[in-house]
Design an enzyme around this catalytic site. Structure first.
Site, PDB file in Angstrom:
ATOM      1  N   TYR A   1      -8.432 -10.921   1.788  1.00 28.08           N
ATOM      2  CA  TYR A   1      -9.660 -10.223   2.221  1.00 28.08           C
ATOM      3  C   TYR A   1     -10.510  -9.756   1.053  1.00 28.08           C
ATOM      4  CZ  TYR A   1      -6.906  -5.883   1.606  1.00 28.08           C
ATOM      5  OH  TYR A   1      -6.122  -4.889   1.115  1.00 28.08           O
ATOM      6  N   GLU A   2      -9.970  -9.862  -0.183  1.00 24.29           N
ATOM      7  CA  GLU A   2     -10.798  -9.542  -1.347  1.00 24.29           C
ATOM      8  C   GLU A   2     -11.654 -10.743  -1.739  1.00 24.29           C
ATOM      9  OE1 GLU A   2      -8.393  -7.146  -4.372  1.00 24.29           O
ATOM     10  OE2 GLU A   2      -6.897  -7.746  -2.898  1.00 24.29           O
TER      11      GLU A   2
ATOM     12  N   HIS B   1      -3.730   0.231  -5.211  1.00 24.79           N
ATOM     13  CA  HIS B   1      -3.084  -0.982  -5.717  1.00 24.79           C
ATOM     14  C   HIS B   1      -3.371  -1.111  -7.216  1.00 24.79           C
ATOM     15  CE1 HIS B   1      -3.126  -1.973  -1.452  1.00 24.79           C
ATOM     16  NE2 HIS B   1      -2.408  -3.043  -1.665  1.00 24.79           N
TER      17      HIS B   1
ATOM     18  N   SER C   1       0.817  -1.221   0.000  1.00 27.58           N
ATOM     19  CA  SER C   1       0.000   0.000   0.000  1.00 27.58           C
ATOM     20  C   SER C   1       0.845   1.264   0.000  1.00 27.58           C
ATOM     21  CB  SER C   1      -0.867   0.067   1.265  1.00 27.58           C
ATOM     22  OG  SER C   1      -1.750  -0.993   1.334  1.00 27.58           O
TER      23      SER C   1
ATOM     24  N   ASN D   1       0.886   3.074  11.215  1.00 28.02           N
ATOM     25  CA  ASN D   1      -0.006   3.514  12.309  1.00 28.02           C
ATOM     26  C   ASN D   1       0.246   2.662  13.547  1.00 28.02           C
ATOM     27  OD1 ASN D   1      -1.495   1.486  10.343  1.00 28.02           O
ATOM     28  ND2 ASN D   1      -2.336   1.154  12.398  1.00 28.02           N
TER      29      ASN D   1
ATOM     30  N   MET E   1      -1.987  -7.588   6.578  1.00 26.31           N
ATOM     31  CA  MET E   1      -2.912  -8.509   5.897  1.00 26.31           C
ATOM     32  C   MET E   1      -2.317  -9.108   4.630  1.00 26.31           C
ATOM     33  SD  MET E   1      -6.261  -6.072   6.298  1.00 26.31           S
ATOM     34  CE  MET E   1      -6.518  -5.152   7.822  1.00 26.31           C
ATOM     35  N   SER E   2      -0.999  -9.248   4.597  1.00 19.55           N
ATOM     36  CA  SER E   2      -0.379  -9.819   3.392  1.00 19.55           C
ATOM     37  C   SER E   2       0.897 -10.554   3.786  1.00 19.55           C
ATOM     38  CB  SER E   2      -0.051  -8.698   2.395  1.00 19.55           C
ATOM     39  OG  SER E   2       0.928  -7.834   2.941  1.00 19.55           O
TER      40      SER E   2
ATOM     41  N   ALA F   1       2.313  -2.515   4.217  1.00 16.01           N
ATOM     42  CA  ALA F   1       1.973  -1.524   5.233  1.00 16.01           C
ATOM     43  C   ALA F   1       1.491  -2.304   6.439  1.00 16.01           C
ATOM     44  CB  ALA F   1       0.873  -0.610   4.722  1.00 16.01           C
TER      45      ALA F   1
ATOM     46  N   HIS G   1      -5.294  -9.809  -2.269  1.00 14.54           N
ATOM     47  CA  HIS G   1      -5.321 -10.162  -0.849  1.00 14.54           C
ATOM     48  C   HIS G   1      -6.410 -11.197  -0.562  1.00 14.54           C
ATOM     49  CE1 HIS G   1      -3.764  -6.018  -1.145  1.00 14.54           C
ATOM     50  NE2 HIS G   1      -3.041  -6.307  -0.078  1.00 14.54           N
TER      51      HIS G   1
ATOM     52  N   HIS H   1      -7.705   4.126   6.586  1.00 14.84           N
ATOM     53  CA  HIS H   1      -6.954   3.611   5.426  1.00 14.84           C
ATOM     54  C   HIS H   1      -6.211   4.733   4.693  1.00 14.84           C
ATOM     55  CE1 HIS H   1      -5.800   0.942   2.193  1.00 14.84           C
ATOM     56  NE2 HIS H   1      -6.411   1.702   1.294  1.00 14.84           N
TER      57      HIS H   1
HETATM   58  N1  HPA Z   1      -3.624  -3.687  11.035  1.00 12.67           N
HETATM   59  C1  HPA Z   1      -3.658  -4.519   9.972  1.00 12.67           C
HETATM   60  N2  HPA Z   1      -3.184  -4.189   8.778  1.00 12.67           N
HETATM   61  C2  HPA Z   1      -2.666  -2.956   8.635  1.00 12.67           C
HETATM   62  C3  HPA Z   1      -2.616  -2.042   9.694  1.00 12.67           C
HETATM   63  C4  HPA Z   1      -3.125  -2.422  10.958  1.00 12.67           C
HETATM   64  O1  HPA Z   1      -3.114  -1.677  11.948  1.00 12.67           O
HETATM   65  N3  HPA Z   1      -2.035  -0.900   9.197  1.00 12.67           N
HETATM   66  C5  HPA Z   1      -1.738  -1.142   7.903  1.00 12.67           C
HETATM   67  N4  HPA Z   1      -2.129  -2.384   7.553  1.00 12.67           N
END
Ligand code: HPA
Length: 247
Positions: free
Chosen positions: A66-67, A42, A12, A209, A185-186, A94, A64, A221
């Site tokens: 999650y898609e 993406h 990301s 973050n 998530m990857s 990320a 991903h 996001h």
């Molecule tokens: N959690 C999960 N995936 C992420 C996060 C998070 O805090 N930040 C960026 N991708």
């Protein structure tokens, strides 16, 4: 003829890395038989070219879990790049940080991971050794280069979850107890696929973050993408430096 290349999967907000590459040719995900990613930020293509002289293939945009895709589809890009001849794979992502000393806006090199997706890209009796999932020699090279360049490069454990929802504060406390330093998530399935093919892997998390509950702030996001963009320049410099020396 296969040219050994360095494969780089861009996470990301890390798309700007492509601007540092002298592009030779591009192959869309559709041309490679892969599904397009539906996530904003993406794009879906492979970019072949040179980064500071080194032959690279960038995977710009990834798909991903999650898609709604399964573990085979999520790792199809890794197999496609491997078939082009990869000498090493660099995964970027990320991630949220759970480590009080690892501040958002800095990078963490993965020393290890927790695959908490419950899934694998492998099927059958394929007992891949993951004792060193992230290559020790390459990690030393990046550690030294970052230190010389004055770039903060933490090292820690990445927990890979399915998402797409961000975690709850209770889940983050659980992950901390499990030994995770960052969460995303990857990456974990891509690492497993590459290791199964015998390709050395290094991976970097852009800590965008604080994970949920670490501060009072809410997760967004857009903020993840913006922090990724700002920190991308550091990683571009580091990759150009390290890979340029190999070519
Ligand atoms: N959690 C999960 N995936 C992420 C996060 C998070 O805090 N930040 C960026 N991708």
């Amino acid at each position: 003829m296969l040219t050994p290349m360095i494969g780089i999967v861009l996470g990301s907000g890390l798309g700007p890395l492509a601007d540092a590459v002298l592009v030779e040719r591009e192959v869309s995900f559709a041309e490679a038989g892969l599904p397009a990613s539906s996530v904003p930020g993406h794009a879906g293509k492979f970019v072949f070219g040179r980064l500071n002289g080194a032959a690279v293939v960038l995977m710009k945009g990834r798909v991903h879990l999650y898609e709604g895709h399964g573990p085979r589809l999520v790792t199809a890009g890794i197999r496609w790049m491997a078939a082009q001849g990869l000498e090493m794979l660099i995964l970027t992502n990320a991630a949220g940080t759970l480590h009080p000393g690892f501040h958002p806006g800095t990078w963490m090199m993965l020393g290890d991971h927790l695959n908490l997706t419950g899934l694998s890209p492998l099927e059958g009796p394929h007992f891949v050794d993951l004792s060193v999932a992230y290559d020790s020699d390459w990690r030393a090279v990046f550690r030294n280069a970052a230190s010389h360049a004055g770039i903060t490069l933490h090292e820690g454990v990445y927990a890979g979850l399915r998402g797409p929802q961000y975690e709850t504060p209770a889940e983050i406390r659980m992950l901390r107890t499990l030994g995770a330093d960052a969460v995303g998530m990857s990456t974990v399935l891509e690492n497993i696929q590459a290791r199964a093919l015998g390709i050395p892997v290094v991976a970097f998390s852009c800590l965008t973050n604080w994970a949920a509950g670490i501060t009072a702030a809410h997760l967004d996001h857009q903020e993840v993408l913006e922090t990724g963009r700002a920190a991308a320049q550091q990683m571009i410099g580091l990759l150009a430096d390290v890979l340029g020396k190999q070519s």
